[in-house]
Design a protein around this motif. Structure first.
Motif, PDB file in Angstrom:
ATOM      1  N   VAL A  14       0.829  -1.201   0.000  1.00 39.11           N
ATOM      2  CA  VAL A  14       0.000   0.000   0.000  1.00 39.11           C
ATOM      3  C   VAL A  14       0.867   1.256   0.000  1.00 39.11           C
ATOM      4  CG1 VAL A  14      -1.856   1.210   1.193  1.00 39.11           C
ATOM      5  CG2 VAL A  14      -1.773  -1.275   1.242  1.00 39.11           C
ATOM      6  N   THR A  15       1.946   1.240   0.773  1.00 40.64           N
ATOM      7  CA  THR A  15       2.820   2.413   0.848  1.00 40.64           C
ATOM      8  C   THR A  15       3.425   2.749  -0.505  1.00 40.64           C
ATOM      9  OG1 THR A  15       3.370   1.852   3.140  1.00 40.64           O
ATOM     10  CG2 THR A  15       4.829   3.389   2.014  1.00 40.64           C
ATOM     11  N   ILE A  16       3.855   1.720  -1.241  1.00 38.93           N
ATOM     12  CA  ILE A  16       4.517   1.947  -2.523  1.00 38.93           C
ATOM     13  C   ILE A  16       3.517   2.131  -3.661  1.00 38.93           C
ATOM     14  CG2 ILE A  16       6.043   0.896  -4.256  1.00 38.93           C
ATOM     15  CD1 ILE A  16       7.510  -0.482  -1.929  1.00 38.93           C
ATOM     16  N   ALA A  17       2.472   1.292  -3.695  1.00 33.53           N
ATOM     17  CA  ALA A  17       1.608   1.240  -4.879  1.00 33.53           C
ATOM     18  C   ALA A  17       0.383   2.136  -4.816  1.00 33.53           C
ATOM     19  CB  ALA A  17       1.160  -0.200  -5.117  1.00 33.53           C
ATOM     20  N   ALA A  18      -0.051   2.534  -3.618  1.00 36.50           N
ATOM     21  CA  ALA A  18      -1.279   3.330  -3.508  1.00 36.50           C
ATOM     22  C   ALA A  18      -1.016   4.821  -3.528  1.00 36.50           C
ATOM     23  CB  ALA A  18      -2.049   2.951  -2.237  1.00 36.50           C
ATOM     24  N   GLY A  19       0.240   5.240  -3.475  1.00 36.06           N
ATOM     25  CA  GLY A  19       0.561   6.666  -3.502  1.00 36.06           C
ATOM     26  C   GLY A  19       0.247   7.330  -2.174  1.00 36.06           C
TER      27      GLY A  19
END
Length: 311
Positions: free
Chosen positions: A235-240
């Motif tokens: 989530v931290t990397i892919a959700a912005g």
């Protein structure tokens, strides 16, 4: 005639001492687990008190529920932003993991031969150990640009839908493995009785095996939900929205979950810069997660006890 007294029924004294020591070890382990949980909760509550004290000095308690979003370095703490983000990504993840996981479990338990099961089951369990960071970059490099953005023209590159799909793929092996164990443990006599009445394999799987293993299947799904809620790197990397997030319910845009909010605020430094309440907000989010997962586990345990079947 041999007379057996109470002393004989108590068994060997050395064995009783051994059993007593083992019981003491297990009791100590259980008590230690409780003590650790209480210590974690107390340490979190101490930080929560500091957080509310800083809020009362600055933006006030009203900042916990407004439409400004979650930007802790600017003293903007809209709780519903990260709470709704967590629910959206967890829901998307379960929509992916439930059919994939339960479908895999049904195949391995009811359709696969012994040789196929012996080969596929270890592979499935290995997939459960894929590092989160690997899945995160898979989302960024493939799922988001080649699936989400092509299917939805208005989607941003970093979006909650892609992150949710990535989390769903990540937790599918866990759901499949636990559910398959529950279905495989169903007595063969139930299957044989169903076949004897003329049922086909599909009807036996859905109407006999699945209801008989429902408590284990529910436990697998609850485990998947807990894993989805606790997922951080994907989530931290892919959700912005690493610096914060405006309130949104649109899965095609960037968003932030509770775990991602913790990671983006504290990663890489022992001193969180920003507003005076920024650092204590870490303990506030941690406490929210603690009680959220506790409530989820209590509800799931109650449900499992209700639907459990014994054979």
């Amino acid at each position: 005639m041999v007379t057996v007294g109470l002393k004989d029924l108590r068994g060997n004294a050395r064995r009783r001492k051994r059993e007593s020591r083992i019981r003491g070890v297990f009791l100590s382990a259980a008590a230690l687990a409780i003590v650790i949980n209480v210590a974690i909760l107390l340490s979190l509550l101490d930080g929560v008190v500091d957080f509310f004290q800083e809020l009362l000095k600055g933006p006030g308690l009203a900042s916990l529920w407004n439409d400004t979003g979650w930007f802790p370095r600017r003293n903007l703490f809209d709780v519903k932003t990260i709470f709704v983000g967590t629910l959206i990504i967890s829901l998307i993840a379960m929509l992916v993991a439930t059919p994939l996981g339960l479908g895999s479990a049904m195949y391995l338990s009811e359709y696969a031969g012994r040789r196929a099961r012996r080969i596929l089951k270890p592979i499935l369990e290995i997939l459960a150990g894929i590092p989160s960071v690997v899945m995160a970059y898979f989302v960024v490099s493939f799922i988001s640009p080649d699936i989400v953005q092509k299917a939805f023209s208005g989607a941003s590159f970093y979006n909650m839908l892609g992150a949710g799909i990535g989390v769903g793929i990540l937790i599918s092996p866990i759901v499949a493995s636990v559910a398959e164990d529950a279905m495989h443990a169903v007595p063969s006599s139930l299957r044989e009785a169903s076949f004897g009445l003329g049922s086909r394999r599909k009807a036996t799987t859905i109407r006999v095996v699945f209801p008989a293993a429902v408590s284990g299947i529910v436990a697998a799904l609850i485990l998947g939900v807990s894993r989805a809620i606790g997922e951080t790197l994907v989530v931290t990397i892919a959700a912005g929205a690493t610096g914060g997030s405006a309130f949104t319910v649109d899965p095609l845009g960037p968003g932030q979950t509770m775990t991602a909010a913790l990671a983006s605020l504290a990663t890489g430094s022992d001193q969180v810069k920003g507003g005076s309440a920024a650092f204590p907000s870490l303990f506030f989010i941690g406490t929210l997660l603690f009680f959220f997962t506790l409530a989820l586990n209590l509800l799931s345990d109650r449900f499992v006890r209700r639907v459990r079947r014994r054979y």
